[in-house]
Design an enzyme around this catalytic site. Sequence first.
Site, PDB file in Angstrom:
ATOM      1  N   ASP A 102      31.234  40.090  54.449  1.00 50.99           N
ATOM      2  CA  ASP A 102      30.939  41.157  53.489  1.00 50.99           C
ATOM      3  C   ASP A 102      29.447  41.426  53.368  1.00 50.99           C
ATOM      4  O   ASP A 102      28.986  41.893  52.330  1.00 50.99           O
ATOM      5  CB  ASP A 102      31.538  40.791  52.120  1.00 50.99           C
ATOM      6  CG  ASP A 102      31.660  42.006  51.201  1.00 50.99           C
ATOM      7  OD1 ASP A 102      31.692  43.141  51.705  1.00 50.99           O
ATOM      8  OD2 ASP A 102      31.716  41.811  49.971  1.00 50.99           O
ATOM      9  N   ARG A 109      37.690  45.204  57.130  1.00 47.58           N
ATOM     10  CA  ARG A 109      39.095  45.564  56.977  1.00 47.58           C
ATOM     11  C   ARG A 109      39.593  46.386  58.161  1.00 47.58           C
ATOM     12  O   ARG A 109      40.713  46.182  58.643  1.00 47.58           O
ATOM     13  CB  ARG A 109      39.314  46.311  55.665  1.00 47.58           C
ATOM     14  CG  ARG A 109      39.230  45.413  54.442  1.00 47.58           C
ATOM     15  CD  ARG A 109      39.289  46.185  53.160  1.00 47.58           C
ATOM     16  NE  ARG A 109      38.080  46.968  52.954  1.00 47.58           N
ATOM     17  CZ  ARG A 109      37.850  47.726  51.883  1.00 47.58           C
ATOM     18  NH1 ARG A 109      38.766  47.811  50.940  1.00 47.58           N
ATOM     19  NH2 ARG A 109      36.720  48.377  51.751  1.00 47.58           N
ATOM     20  N   CYS A 157      51.788  48.955  54.371  1.00 46.79           N
ATOM     21  CA  CYS A 157      52.631  48.256  53.399  1.00 46.79           C
ATOM     22  C   CYS A 157      53.856  49.109  53.095  1.00 46.79           C
ATOM     23  O   CYS A 157      54.015  50.228  53.610  1.00 46.79           O
ATOM     24  CB  CYS A 157      51.839  47.952  52.127  1.00 46.79           C
ATOM     25  SG  CYS A 157      51.352  49.433  51.194  1.00 46.79           S
ATOM     26  N   CYS A 182      36.328  53.091  40.865  1.00 46.79           N
ATOM     27  CA  CYS A 182      36.914  51.752  40.933  1.00 46.79           C
ATOM     28  C   CYS A 182      36.328  50.881  39.828  1.00 46.79           C
ATOM     29  O   CYS A 182      35.103  50.708  39.741  1.00 46.79           O
ATOM     30  CB  CYS A 182      36.635  51.137  42.302  1.00 46.79           C
ATOM     31  SG  CYS A 182      37.153  49.409  42.454  1.00 46.79           S
ATOM     32  N   LYS A 190      24.702  48.408  37.945  1.00 46.62           N
ATOM     33  CA  LYS A 190      23.510  48.178  37.143  1.00 46.62           C
ATOM     34  C   LYS A 190      23.162  49.439  36.361  1.00 46.62           C
ATOM     35  O   LYS A 190      23.534  50.551  36.720  1.00 46.62           O
ATOM     36  CB  LYS A 190      22.342  47.790  38.041  1.00 46.62           C
ATOM     37  CG  LYS A 190      22.520  46.457  38.762  1.00 46.62           C
ATOM     38  CD  LYS A 190      21.289  46.059  39.521  1.00 46.62           C
ATOM     39  CE  LYS A 190      20.192  45.583  38.591  1.00 46.62           C
ATOM     40  NZ  LYS A 190      19.038  45.011  39.321  1.00 46.62           N
ATOM     41  N   CYS A 210      38.343  43.587  38.609  1.00 45.35           N
ATOM     42  CA  CYS A 210      39.478  44.262  37.978  1.00 45.35           C
ATOM     43  C   CYS A 210      40.792  43.529  38.222  1.00 45.35           C
ATOM     44  O   CYS A 210      41.430  43.069  37.295  1.00 45.35           O
ATOM     45  CB  CYS A 210      39.565  45.702  38.494  1.00 45.35           C
ATOM     46  SG  CYS A 210      40.966  46.633  37.818  1.00 45.35           S
ATOM     47  N   ASP A 211      41.239  43.430  39.481  1.00 45.70           N
ATOM     48  CA  ASP A 211      42.480  42.748  39.882  1.00 45.70           C
ATOM     49  C   ASP A 211      43.751  43.531  39.586  1.00 45.70           C
ATOM     50  O   ASP A 211      44.844  43.090  39.967  1.00 45.70           O
ATOM     51  CB  ASP A 211      42.611  41.352  39.245  1.00 45.70           C
ATOM     52  CG  ASP A 211      41.614  40.351  39.790  1.00 45.70           C
ATOM     53  OD1 ASP A 211      40.964  40.648  40.808  1.00 45.70           O
ATOM     54  OD2 ASP A 211      41.487  39.263  39.193  1.00 45.70           O
ATOM     55  N   CYS A 217      50.938  44.466  42.886  1.00 47.79           N
ATOM     56  CA  CYS A 217      51.405  44.569  44.268  1.00 47.79           C
ATOM     57  C   CYS A 217      52.597  43.642  44.497  1.00 47.79           C
ATOM     58  O   CYS A 217      52.525  42.444  44.188  1.00 47.79           O
ATOM     59  CB  CYS A 217      50.273  44.203  45.220  1.00 47.79           C
ATOM     60  SG  CYS A 217      50.751  44.224  46.965  1.00 47.79           S
TER      61      CYS A 217
END
Length: 276
Positions: A102, A109, A157, A182, A190, A210-211, A217
């Site tokens: 990252d 991805r 998916c 998001c 910031k 967030c999650d 899912c």
Amino acid sequence: MTVTMLNKAFAAAGAAAWGGLPFSELAEDMTAEAIAKAEELCLNPRTVLVAAFPYYAGDRPGNLSLYARGRDYHQVVTGRLNTVCDFLREKYENGLFLPAADNSPLPERQAAWRCGVGLRGKNGLVILPPYGTYVFLGTILTDQALDLPPSAPSPDCVGCGKCVAACPGGALGESGVELSRCLSELTQKKGDLTGEEAALVKAHPLIWGCDTCQRVCPYNAQPALSPLPEFREDLVDALDRADLKGLTNRTFRDKYGDRAFAWRGPVPLRRNLEWK
């Protein structure tokens, strides 16, 4: 170098899955600027390896995103990939092998999806059963042409739409993820937030991350626990005002510098805590 040898090297590093593809193929998903940056790091990039590392430690109460509670994944994944790089350097003495997590110009991805690691989630995440979306990705960029396992692009998916419907900021859609909406991005932003952005942060229980799209899912209904101790032990589940009181940027990083939530310093966390 055989695929069997690479399988063993990635398994020993703790990867749950891995794949690889020619850099020229991944470049189709990259901007000219990103390609130039990759070529600055590796003069003649030939191959990209990508691996997934599970991080789910259980559904524990707290106000930090699940990904940020263990050790900083940038450090952990890069360190684990370095063991694979060391193995490769023994086989290719003049080869350049650059691990990253990252923090490189490579789109991780897209790399995973192109070589069939996991499924393509509508929330833009890689889904890797039995770990669901709770995986970190890392890459190895090299100037060597490696023998790679056969693969096919990742399937989508099931497309139930639960993540799209549940997203607090409406950031998910058929065209992908709108990062400006998001909530995970907003908690890390910031400076001042707009009224709408602040309202989203205030209404959410987490002060970092967030999650929501992951929790709804179906692939995360019963995710397997991570076998990696860095993401299972010594967790920081929550922060309160007392944890941050009196900390300067330096003392904050001395205390929490091995955590993924530390990169922005204490200011966004203090702001978000004031709204809870």
